[in-house]
Motif scaffolding. Structure first.
Motif, PDB file in Angstrom:
ATOM      1  N   THR A  89     -26.053 -22.377  22.409  1.00 46.22           N
ATOM      2  CA  THR A  89     -27.474 -22.677  22.237  1.00 46.22           C
ATOM      3  C   THR A  89     -28.271 -21.415  21.938  1.00 46.22           C
ATOM      4  OG1 THR A  89     -27.271 -24.561  23.741  1.00 46.22           O
ATOM      5  CG2 THR A  89     -29.481 -23.713  23.327  1.00 46.22           C
ATOM      6  N   SER A  92     -27.508 -20.209  18.407  1.00 51.04           N
ATOM      7  CA  SER A  92     -28.080 -21.129  17.423  1.00 51.04           C
ATOM      8  C   SER A  92     -29.588 -20.955  17.323  1.00 51.04           C
ATOM      9  CB  SER A  92     -27.739 -22.571  17.796  1.00 51.04           C
ATOM     10  OG  SER A  92     -26.340 -22.782  17.797  1.00 51.04           O
ATOM     11  N   MET A  93     -30.262 -20.763  18.455  1.00 57.96           N
ATOM     12  CA  MET A  93     -31.705 -20.516  18.426  1.00 57.96           C
ATOM     13  C   MET A  93     -32.016 -19.225  17.678  1.00 57.96           C
ATOM     14  SD  MET A  93     -32.743 -21.592  22.326  1.00 57.96           S
ATOM     15  CE  MET A  93     -34.362 -20.857  22.161  1.00 57.96           C
ATOM     16  N   ASN A  96     -31.554 -19.878  13.967  1.00 53.78           N
ATOM     17  CA  ASN A  96     -32.644 -20.678  13.411  1.00 53.78           C
ATOM     18  C   ASN A  96     -33.886 -19.837  13.153  1.00 53.78           C
ATOM     19  OD1 ASN A  96     -31.717 -23.529  15.445  1.00 53.78           O
ATOM     20  ND2 ASN A  96     -31.152 -23.066  13.347  1.00 53.78           N
ATOM     21  N   LEU A  97     -34.226 -18.978  14.096  1.00 59.36           N
ATOM     22  CA  LEU A  97     -35.421 -18.148  13.921  1.00 59.36           C
ATOM     23  C   LEU A  97     -35.244 -17.144  12.785  1.00 59.36           C
ATOM     24  CD1 LEU A  97     -36.455 -17.443  17.634  1.00 59.36           C
ATOM     25  CD2 LEU A  97     -37.562 -18.957  15.992  1.00 59.36           C
ATOM     26  N   GLU A 157     -26.114 -22.291  11.552  1.00 56.89           N
ATOM     27  CA  GLU A 157     -27.495 -22.155  12.014  1.00 56.89           C
ATOM     28  C   GLU A 157     -28.170 -20.914  11.429  1.00 56.89           C
ATOM     29  OE1 GLU A 157     -28.784 -24.564  13.730  1.00 56.89           O
ATOM     30  OE2 GLU A 157     -26.862 -25.603  13.891  1.00 56.89           O
ATOM     31  N   TYR A 164     -37.217 -26.928  10.205  1.00 56.75           N
ATOM     32  CA  TYR A 164     -37.860 -25.768  10.822  1.00 56.75           C
ATOM     33  C   TYR A 164     -38.584 -24.926   9.774  1.00 56.75           C
ATOM     34  CZ  TYR A 164     -34.670 -27.039  14.624  1.00 56.75           C
ATOM     35  OH  TYR A 164     -33.982 -27.724  15.603  1.00 56.75           O
ATOM     36  N   CYS A 210     -38.193 -23.103  18.749  1.00 59.02           N
ATOM     37  CA  CYS A 210     -37.208 -22.773  19.787  1.00 59.02           C
ATOM     38  C   CYS A 210     -36.907 -23.988  20.657  1.00 59.02           C
ATOM     39  CB  CYS A 210     -37.718 -21.621  20.649  1.00 59.02           C
ATOM     40  SG  CYS A 210     -37.706 -20.009  19.831  1.00 59.02           S
ATOM     41  N   SER A 213     -34.811 -26.469  18.659  1.00 59.53           N
ATOM     42  CA  SER A 213     -33.459 -25.948  18.512  1.00 59.53           C
ATOM     43  C   SER A 213     -32.696 -26.013  19.829  1.00 59.53           C
ATOM     44  CB  SER A 213     -33.512 -24.506  18.003  1.00 59.53           C
ATOM     45  OG  SER A 213     -32.225 -23.952  17.900  1.00 59.53           O
ATOM     46  N   PHE A 214     -33.380 -25.682  20.922  1.00 54.72           N
ATOM     47  CA  PHE A 214     -32.716 -25.705  22.226  1.00 54.72           C
ATOM     48  C   PHE A 214     -32.247 -27.111  22.576  1.00 54.72           C
ATOM     49  CE2 PHE A 214     -32.677 -26.198  26.805  1.00 54.72           C
ATOM     50  CZ  PHE A 214     -31.993 -25.069  27.240  1.00 54.72           C
ATOM     51  N   ASN A 217     -29.316 -28.347  20.197  1.00 58.92           N
ATOM     52  CA  ASN A 217     -28.013 -27.726  20.425  1.00 58.92           C
ATOM     53  C   ASN A 217     -27.493 -27.979  21.841  1.00 58.92           C
ATOM     54  OD1 ASN A 217     -27.287 -25.937  17.931  1.00 58.92           O
ATOM     55  ND2 ASN A 217     -29.462 -25.567  18.277  1.00 58.92           N
ATOM     56  N   TRP A 218     -28.389 -28.097  22.805  1.00 55.80           N
ATOM     57  CA  TRP A 218     -27.955 -28.353  24.177  1.00 55.80           C
ATOM     58  C   TRP A 218     -27.317 -29.736  24.297  1.00 55.80           C
ATOM     59  CZ3 TRP A 218     -28.061 -24.935  28.230  1.00 55.80           C
ATOM     60  CH2 TRP A 218     -27.785 -25.451  29.504  1.00 55.80           C
TER      61      TRP A 218
END
Length: 288
Positions: A89, A92-93, A96-97, A157, A164, A210, A213-214, A217-218
């Motif tokens: 996670t 991946s976050m 993504n950012l 990711e 996003y 965030c 994404s969290f 993915n979680w």
């Protein structure tokens, strides 16, 4: 009392009645949506006998907190699953950012026909069902030797997510152009403008990204089930599925483990609730 004052009082009374009715409806709807969660909490504290009682009882006779320890520390390594989930996670976050900020800034500030065409093509990718890409992606990652590793879950990711990018682009358009022009006059490069001007003003949108994404993915179960084969590399959703298969009747322990697994999502949402709502609201206003 004059007719004007009477009319005003009646209008105020009608507004209060409507507001009260809206609150009642929202309260009932909230209670309905909270019922499954409350059932999870009460079931996680029941004894083994009350767990299988019929008719089902809402409240346990006594609170059995040991269900949490028994479920988490049983035959399945849920602590390992938790650490794997946290690692995937977090990466991946980060991906993504890093991958979404740059194209979002370019789409927000580029004023060319090519930028509009590329942005339309980006939005068109959101209409492609995710399931369609599963087989080609699996063939690609299997040929690369990435099966039973975390690379298929993390590397994509870092190549951007259309949703996003769209949300960030919409937020960037709300930032006044005068700030960017002033930074350019001072000699700042585009990357410096992005880092020093745009990102500090975009904290609500970044927080929303965030959080999305969290949560995504979680809770991810499908792709880890496709690519991960070793039990020690599994994530929490896979562990919960294995727990369901092994302990069919242990609903109390199952609910206890599920509550522990969802706790980070609930805590994160309440901590970032105001920032998240502000980011989504301003992003939606940008499109008007």
């Amino acid at each position: 009392m004059s007719s004007a004052e009477l009319t005003s009082a009646q209008a105020e009374r009608i507004r209060r009645i409507r507001r009260s009715g809206a609150y009642v409806l929202l309260g009932v709807a909230s209670a309905v949506f909270l019922l499954p969660f409350l059932w999870m909490v009460t079931t996680s504290l029941k004894s083994d006998e009350a767990n299988l009682a019929f008719p089902p009882q809402w409240l346990p006779d006594s609170f059995h907190w040991e269900n949490y320890e028994r479920g988490w520390s049983g035959s399945l390594p849920f602590t390992t699953f938790l650490m794997n989930t946290i690692m995937i996670t977090a990466l991946s976050m980060l991906g993504n950012l890093v991958s979404c900020v740059l194209p979002a800034y370019a789409f927000a500030r580029m004023r060319t026909r090519a930028a509009g065409v590329m942005f339309a093509a980006l939005l068109a990718t959101m209409m492609i069902p995710r399931e369609i890409t599963l087989v080609p992606k699996f063939i690609l990652f299997s040929k690369l030797g990435w099966v039973d590793t975390y690379l298929p879950l993390v590397v994509p990711e870092f190549f951007g997510v259309a949703l996003y990018i769209f949300l960030l682009r919409q937020f960037f358009t709300t930032i006044p152009q005068e700030l960017i022009d002033a930074a350019r006059i001072d000699g700042a490069s585009e990357l410096r403008i992005l880092w020093k001007v745009m990102l500090p003003l975009s904290k609500p949108a970044l927080a929303a990204i965030c959080l999305f994404s969290f949560v995504g993915n979680w809770n991810q179960y499908l792709e880890p089930s496709i690519y991960l084969r070793t039990t020690g590399k599994f994530v929490l959703p896979q562990g919960l599925a294995m727990f369901t298969d092994q302990y069919v009747n242990q609903y109390n322990q199952m609910m206890a483990v599920a509550l522990v697994s969802m706790t980070p999502i609930v805590v994160l949402f309440f901590l970032a609730q105001k920032t998240f709502i502000r980011g989504v609201t301003l992003t939606g206003m940008a499109g008007r």
